[in-house]
Scaffold this motif. Structure first.
Motif, short mmCIF file in Angstrom:
data_model
loop_
_atom_site.label_atom_id
_atom_site.label_comp_id
_atom_site.label_asym_id
_atom_site.label_seq_id
_atom_site.Cartn_x
_atom_site.Cartn_y
_atom_site.Cartn_z
N TYR A 169 -63.19 10.38 -86.04
CA TYR A 169 -62.43 11.59 -86.38
C TYR A 169 -63.30 12.77 -86.78
N SER A 170 -64.59 12.61 -86.96
CA SER A 170 -65.41 13.70 -87.51
C SER A 170 -65.37 14.95 -86.65
N ARG A 171 -65.27 14.79 -85.33
CA ARG A 171 -65.24 15.97 -84.47
C ARG A 171 -63.92 16.73 -84.58
N TRP A 172 -62.90 16.06 -85.14
CA TRP A 172 -61.60 16.70 -85.32
C TRP A 172 -61.39 17.18 -86.76
N ALA A 173 -62.38 17.05 -87.60
CA ALA A 173 -62.20 17.33 -89.03
C ALA A 173 -61.67 18.73 -89.30
N GLY A 174 -62.26 19.76 -88.66
CA GLY A 174 -61.85 21.14 -88.90
C GLY A 174 -60.39 21.39 -88.56
N PRO A 175 -59.95 21.12 -87.32
CA PRO A 175 -58.53 21.34 -87.00
C PRO A 175 -57.57 20.52 -87.85
N ILE A 176 -57.96 19.28 -88.22
CA ILE A 176 -57.08 18.46 -89.07
C ILE A 176 -56.89 19.10 -90.43
N ILE A 177 -57.99 19.55 -91.03
CA ILE A 177 -57.91 20.21 -92.35
C ILE A 177 -57.11 21.50 -92.24
N ALA A 184 -66.77 17.79 -101.79
CA ALA A 184 -68.09 18.07 -101.21
C ALA A 184 -68.19 17.60 -99.76
N ARG A 185 -67.57 16.49 -99.42
CA ARG A 185 -67.69 15.96 -98.06
C ARG A 185 -66.89 16.81 -97.08
N LEU A 186 -65.68 17.24 -97.44
CA LEU A 186 -64.90 18.10 -96.55
C LEU A 186 -65.59 19.44 -96.37
N THR A 187 -66.18 19.97 -97.45
CA THR A 187 -66.93 21.23 -97.35
C THR A 187 -68.12 21.08 -96.41
N GLU A 188 -68.75 19.94 -96.48
CA GLU A 188 -69.89 19.66 -95.60
C GLU A 188 -69.47 19.67 -94.14
N HIS A 189 -68.30 19.11 -93.88
CA HIS A 189 -67.80 19.11 -92.49
C HIS A 189 -67.53 20.53 -92.01
N LEU A 190 -66.88 21.33 -92.85
CA LEU A 190 -66.55 22.70 -92.43
C LEU A 190 -67.80 23.55 -92.27
N ASP A 191 -68.86 23.23 -93.00
CA ASP A 191 -70.12 23.97 -92.87
C ASP A 191 -70.92 23.56 -91.63
N SER A 192 -70.54 22.42 -91.04
CA SER A 192 -71.32 21.90 -89.91
C SER A 192 -71.07 22.67 -88.62
N TYR A 193 -69.94 23.39 -88.51
CA TYR A 193 -69.61 24.15 -87.30
C TYR A 193 -69.30 25.60 -87.70
N PRO A 194 -69.97 26.56 -87.07
CA PRO A 194 -69.70 27.98 -87.41
C PRO A 194 -68.25 28.37 -87.15
N LYS A 225 -62.63 27.27 -93.89
CA LYS A 225 -63.15 27.15 -95.25
C LYS A 225 -62.66 28.32 -96.11
N GLU A 226 -62.62 29.52 -95.50
CA GLU A 226 -62.11 30.68 -96.24
C GLU A 226 -60.63 30.52 -96.56
N LYS A 227 -59.91 29.90 -95.62
CA LYS A 227 -58.48 29.68 -95.82
C LYS A 227 -58.21 28.80 -97.04
N ALA A 228 -59.13 27.86 -97.30
CA ALA A 228 -58.96 26.93 -98.42
C ALA A 228 -59.40 27.52 -99.74
N THR A 229 -60.08 28.67 -99.70
CA THR A 229 -60.58 29.26 -100.95
C THR A 229 -59.43 29.83 -101.77
N PRO A 230 -59.26 29.39 -103.01
CA PRO A 230 -58.17 29.91 -103.83
C PRO A 230 -58.47 31.36 -104.25
N PRO A 231 -57.44 32.13 -104.58
CA PRO A 231 -56.04 31.68 -104.59
C PRO A 231 -55.41 31.80 -103.21
#
Length: 669
Positions: free
Chosen positions: A580-588, A602-612, A618-624
């Motif tokens: 599932y790692s290649r699908w991590a971004g769209p799933i999140i 930290a692990r989900l952030t690492e996944h989102l940082d792995s692909y530009p 990642k910005e979408k998840a930033t609160p608020p």
């Protein structure tokens, strides 16, 4: 004038003159080819010697063993010629050849030439031809020849000669009496028995008597002759099949009557416990059955497997024989060694007329076999809706529940949709559960008929069961999880519309988030559909490690299955696997639309940082989170998923409906 010369194929240094050609002008092409090969072989003494040696190893007789059903038995063996020792030939003028290949084994093949002449070819394993020649003709025994031709006078002359022994068997144990009985030459039988009356019960190697051979070839005159001369009617062959048994197999009532009139044992069994009555019932020959019963045949004698004649009639669909047996006192509800009844056997083999007749004679449809199944179970399994419709009124539903399995289970398991529909219409419980013993036979511990339909991907059966009130949440492993794993969106919709739990878990593999999410991570449309119907997305972001470093992933199966360290699997661990790692971004991304303020571990952030390309996620998840998103979540919380679905029927703006259903933007799914 020079003589005409003709070269034959295969001859390298020999040719035939005109005189020779005139001698062989009547030969066929195959015979000319053979002649040329033989002449060419004469130049090689080593090969000739090898060929002669090979000849002695090939049987000179072409007779075969005579199974009783063959039209002609073998003849008695003629005197075999002694092998002729090859005469050494002079040393050839040419230098010696390498004969290593000539010592290899020879393959013998038989064929027929164009003019119908039997031939034999000898080849080495490398395909090299050694010799082709006509088959050796076997001289037929004069006694056998006279018997086959029915020449009694010639037979009498031969057996009167001094030294003639008619008791010498051939290689299969046949003596002339056997030949005469098999071919139906009753006069020859009489002539032979006049000389040697004591051989009347002599047997072949298969332990067949002359009487048995006469019966098997249906030679009534010979049978009568042998019986009158004192042949034992009960001597059986190697399979313990008596002449009476064979006569029943041949359906010859005249011969059956002869044997019975001479005291043949009517209840003598074969090696499998089969009696003449079994065989007559199998042939549905009521006339012979009546003769056997009047002679004392037992109606309910079982074979080695507890099968009585009534079972034979039910299995083979012989209504007339079945009616005869019941009329003469056969037990309609008797059970075989495996507990099956005649009704069960008829249902198993799909004989509608037999089932109808047995039920009309009050056969018990509620008597289970050793497997616990009733006739209606086997009929549902075989998919015969006509038989099922006959059995439904005669079957007790209480007895069905006692068996621990419903006919619905078997119909759904085998995709018998017509039977399934019939059972539902007649009131069988669509939520019937397998008993614990039967459920344990399946690794996934399935329990309902609905589970069978879903795992077979049978949408029609699933629809019928759900519309009839089947509960999709009764199985240990939810039927919805099966549909999600198979990726069948139609089945998923059906199950959820009929109340399937979108937050289903797997008890044997605990997770901190619904297992339904895990089974549809590759199908984002399906994942969004789950979220729209109330699946818990927030649990996917509740990581116990948070922003702290995560422990290494357990990549080995032994580590994942270690029960000593069994803990709940987290979403970030599952999405980090190779699957599932290649699908991590769209799933999140999909999950974020159904939660408020969350903090990525930290692990989900690492996944989102792995692909530009995943930076915007990642910005979408930033609160608020946006106020509109929080309002949408609050409305869903207050109304519930079912009411949100019904809001389309209310007079509200379309934009609001699309907003509540997360349709304000399209997803690349």
């Amino acid at each position: 004038m020079a003589a005409a010369r003709v070269s034959l194929p295969g001859s390298s240094d020999s040719s035939l003159g005109f005189d020779d050609y005139s001698l062989y002008s009547n030969l066929s092409d195959e015979e000319l080819l053979q002649l040329a090969i033989e002449r060419s072989l004469e130049d090689s003494p080593n090969l000739t010697s090898k060929t002669e040696t090979t000849k002695t190893s090939v049987p000179t007789s072409s007779r075969t063993a005579p199974p009783i059903t063959r039209p002609a038995p073998p003849s008695r063996p003629a005197a075999q010629p002694q092998p002729v020792q090859p005469t050494p030939e002079p040393c050839p003028a040419n230098p010696p050849r390498d004969t290593s290949n000539e010592q290899s084994p020879v393959i013998v093949s038989h064929f027929t030439s164009g003019n119908g002449k039997p031939m034999v070819a000898y080849r080495r394993y490398d395909g090299t031809l050694v010799e082709v020649k006509p088959e050796a003709e076997v001289e037929e025994d004069p006694i056998v020849k006279a018997i086959r031709n029915g020449d009694v006078g010639q037979l009498r002359q031969i057996i009167k000669k001094p030294g003639c022994n008619i008791l010498i068997p051939n290689q299969y144990g046949w003596i002339p009496l056997h030949e005469a009985a098999y071919y139906g030459q009753d006069q020859c039988v009489k002539a032979l028995l006049r000389v040697q009356p004591g051989m009347i019960n002599k047997r072949t190697l298969s332990e067949s008597t002359a009487l048995y051979l006469a019966v098997s070839s249906e030679k009534a005159d010979c049978v009568q002759c042998l019986l009158d001369k004192g042949a034992d009617p009960d001597l059986a062959n190697k399979d313990k099949e008596s002449p009476l048994y064979k006569a029943c197999e041949k359906e010859n009532p005249a011969i059956v009557a002869m044997l019975l009139n001479h005291g043949a044992c009517v209840n003598k069994t074969s090696s499998q416990g089969w009696t003449p009555l079994h065989e007559a019932v199998c042939r549905n020959n009521v006339e012979i059955c009546d003769m056997l019963v009047k002679a004392g045949a037992k109606i309910s004698i079982p074979n080695n497997y507890g099968i009585t004649p009534i079972f034979v009639a039910a299995q083979s669909g012989k209504v007339d024989a079945l009616r005869f047996l019941l009329k003469n006192g056969a037990d309609i509800n008797s059970q075989a060694a495996d507990g099956a009844t005649a009704l069960y056997e008829a249902c198993k083999n799909g004989h509608v007329d037999i089932v109808q007749f047995l039920l009309s004679q009050n056969a018990d449809a509620n008597k289970p076999g050793k497997t616990g199944l009733l006739p209606i179970h086997i009929a549902a399994q075989r998919g015969n809706d006509r038989i099922v419709s006959l059995l439904i009124p005669a079957t007790s539903k209480a007895r069905v529940r006692r068996t621990g399995i419903s006919p619905l289970h078997l119909a759904a398991e085998r995709n018998r949709d017509d039977v399934l529909e019939l059972l539902i219409e007649t009131g069988f419980d669509v939520n019937a559960m397998l008993s614990e013993e039967r459920s344990m036979l399946y690794e996934d511990r399935r329990s309902t008929a609905l589970y069978f339909a879903v795992i077979n991907n049978n949408i029609d059966a699933t629809t019928m069961l759900l519309e009839a009130g089947a509960n999709p949440n009764l199985d240990t492993f939810s039927a919805l999880l099966v549909a999600l794993r198979q990726g069948c969106m139609s089945t998923v919709r059906l199950l959820i519309e009929h109340g399937a739990n979108v937050n289903a878990y797997v008890l044997t593999h605990p997770t901190t988030f619904p297992a339904s999410i895990m089974f549809c991570m590759k199908y984002l449309t399906m994942l969004k559909y789950l979220m729209d119907n109330g699946c818990d997305a927030l649990s996917c972001f509740n990581c116990v490690y948070g922003s702290n470093p995560h422990p290494p992933l357990k990549t080995r199966r032994s580590e994942r299955d270690d029960t000593s360290q069994k803990t709940c699997v987290q979403f970030c661990e599952v999405v980090s696997t190779d699957t599932y790692s290649r699908w991590a971004g769209p799933i999140i991304d999909v999950l974020l639309d159904y939660v408020g303020d969350v903090k990525l571990c930290a692990r989900l952030t690492e996944h989102l940082d792995s692909y530009p390309d995943w930076e915007n996620i990642k910005e979408k998840a930033t609160p608020p989170r946006p106020l509109m998103q929080l309002c949408r979540l609050k409305i869903h919380q207050l109304l519930g998923s079912n009411r949100v679905k019904k809001i389309k029927k209310l007079p509200v703006p379309g934009g609001l409906i699309r907003f509540l259903n997360h349709e304000e933007r399209s997803y690349d799914l």
